[in-house]
Design a protein around this motif. Structure first.
Motif, short mmCIF file in Angstrom:
data_model
loop_
_atom_site.label_atom_id
_atom_site.label_comp_id
_atom_site.label_asym_id
_atom_site.label_seq_id
_atom_site.Cartn_x
_atom_site.Cartn_y
_atom_site.Cartn_z
N THR A 162 0.84 -1.20 0.00
CA THR A 162 0.00 0.00 0.00
C THR A 162 0.87 1.25 0.00
O THR A 162 1.87 1.33 0.72
N GLY A 163 0.47 2.23 -0.81
CA GLY A 163 1.22 3.47 -0.91
C GLY A 163 2.13 3.52 -2.12
O GLY A 163 2.65 4.59 -2.46
N CYS A 164 2.31 2.38 -2.79
CA CYS A 164 3.18 2.31 -3.96
C CYS A 164 2.37 2.21 -5.25
O CYS A 164 1.24 1.71 -5.25
N VAL A 165 2.96 2.69 -6.34
CA VAL A 165 2.43 2.45 -7.67
C VAL A 165 3.55 1.84 -8.52
O VAL A 165 4.73 2.07 -8.26
N GLY A 166 3.16 1.08 -9.51
CA GLY A 166 4.11 0.49 -10.44
C GLY A 166 3.67 0.74 -11.87
O GLY A 166 2.47 0.72 -12.16
N VAL A 167 4.62 0.94 -12.76
CA VAL A 167 4.27 1.25 -14.14
C VAL A 167 5.41 0.85 -15.05
O VAL A 167 6.55 0.66 -14.60
N ARG A 168 5.11 0.74 -16.31
CA ARG A 168 6.13 0.42 -17.32
C ARG A 168 5.75 1.12 -18.61
O ARG A 168 4.59 1.09 -19.03
N SER A 169 6.72 1.75 -19.26
CA SER A 169 6.51 2.35 -20.56
C SER A 169 6.46 1.26 -21.63
O SER A 169 7.14 0.24 -21.53
N GLY A 170 5.63 1.47 -22.65
CA GLY A 170 5.53 0.47 -23.73
C GLY A 170 4.75 -0.74 -23.28
O GLY A 170 3.74 -0.63 -22.55
#
Length: 383
Positions: A162-170
């Protein structure tokens, strides 16, 4: 409205949706609840099937948000005081939280409408879990003027705290396609196999061959999965059947490889079945999902803003995921970003996964999700 007010609204919405789950194409009560809330706050909307597209603000500059409505046919085992009241159905993929955050944010945007200087379209999408998917149903309506210049969404993720976000380009989420086929032969007594043609033997050879699609026909640096998950044929120990029915799934992060895998399945499967005097028949209804491709520039901007708002230690640059998501359909027509929202409670090292009867995401995570949704709207376009 301040963040705490928006969050409390989201909690109330989430608990209602969680108690009242409805599966794909049956989201009637969910739709009625959302439209009642929208009417109460004077928010304009259009319905499409069981879906809704709400609209706040005005102007040619347009940005869109999306949340999903449907639940799964899963018997809940969380023990929550607001557990599912609909037998055999559960929001085991977090769509209740997605929906609650987007609905609460819609109300907050309505209250700041004079300051928006843009149009915001909010998509309440049905049938994410069932193909061909609700995104294909709502996209034509979403693309009416003003056409969104960007679209944003998030998905709860038990692999992050909780409190984190994750992402990836493409390429982030994988393509997701069904393999559905039959192998037809000539049934006979099992003691006299020479009088027939064995579809079970041919199917076994096909299953072995399909594993070579990812070991011998693929660049090993490109992720891909081919899994056969259901095989049904025969009813007795002494009878070779006429037919075997097979199901499976194909996942990859490369749309060209996605197409090539099915070309090879059709080309080679017919030849393999022919060796055993059998026929291969595949369901060629292509209603799977493409690779989810996050826009490079928008992802860079999202990472920068998330680092500023949440702290860099709470922003994770992710490896590709083999999950499928029909948000990929929107991203074929509109640039945008989907990120994952950490929902593992801080007191736990791990939690049940998505689609599990015990899946119970931390509601506190919605604070983070709300902040990022509002920022994506208010800061777009970022110079």
């Amino acid at each position: 409205m301040d963040l705490e007010e928006i969050y409390r609204l989201a909690v109330d919405f989430r608990r209602y949706f969680h108690r009242k789950p409805e599966v794909a194409e049956q989201e009637y009560e969910t739709q009625a609840y959302i439209t009642d809330v929208l009417q109460r706050y004077g928010i304009a909307y259009t319905t499409v099937g069981t879906g809704i597209i709400a609209r706040v603000g005005q102007g040619a500059l347009c940005v869109a948000l999306r949340g999903e409505m449907d639940a799964l046919r899963v018997k809940e085992a969380t023990g929550l005081p607001f557990a599912s009241e609909n037998e055999g159905m559960m929001h085991a993929c977090g769509h209740d939280m997605h929906l609650a955050m987007v609905l609460a944010v819609t109300i907050a945007l309505k209250q700041q409408e004079p300051l928006l200087q843009k149009t915001v379209k909010i998509v309440f999408q049905p049938s994410e879990e069932k193909r061909p998917g609700g995104a294909r149903l709502l996209l034509p309506e979403l693309l009416k003027d003003p056409v969104p210049r960007a679209i944003f969404a998030q998905h709860v993720y038990p692999g992050l705290p909780t409190g984190c976000v994750g992402v990836r380009s493409g390429a982030f989420f994988a393509s997701s396609d069904n393999i559905i086929f039959s192998v037809e032969g000539k049934g006979t007594h099992a003691a006299m196999p020479q009088n027939g043609s064995d579809p079970i033997l041919a199917t076994a050879c096909l299953i072995q061959f399909y594993q070579t699609l990812v070991t011998k026909f693929r660049n090993p640096l490109t992720p891909a999965v081919v899994s056969v998950t259901s095989v049904h044929g025969g009813t007795a120990n002494n009878v070779i059947p006429d037919r075997v029915d097979v199901k499976g799934t194909v996942r990859t992060h490369d749309n060209e490889l996605r197409d090539r895998i099915f070309e090879l399945i059709d080309e080679k499967s017919e030849a393999i079945c022919g060796l055993y005097g059998c026929r291969f028949k595949r369901d060629k209804t292509m209603n799977g999902l493409p690779v989810l491709m996050n826009d490079r520039l928008l992802t860079e901007q999202f990472v920068g803003r998330a680092g500023y708002l949440l702290g860099q230690e709470h922003v994770r640059l992710m490896e590709p995921l083999t999950l499928g998501e029909d948000f990929a359909i929107y991203l074929q027509s509109i640039p945008g970003v989907m990120w994952v929202l950490g929902v593992c409670p801080p007191i736990q090292d791990a939690m049940p996964p998505l689609h599990n009867p015990g899946f119970s995401p931390d509601e506190e995570a919605m604070r983070t999700g709300i902040v990022m949704l509002l920022d994506c709207v208010n800061r777009f376009p970022v110079n």
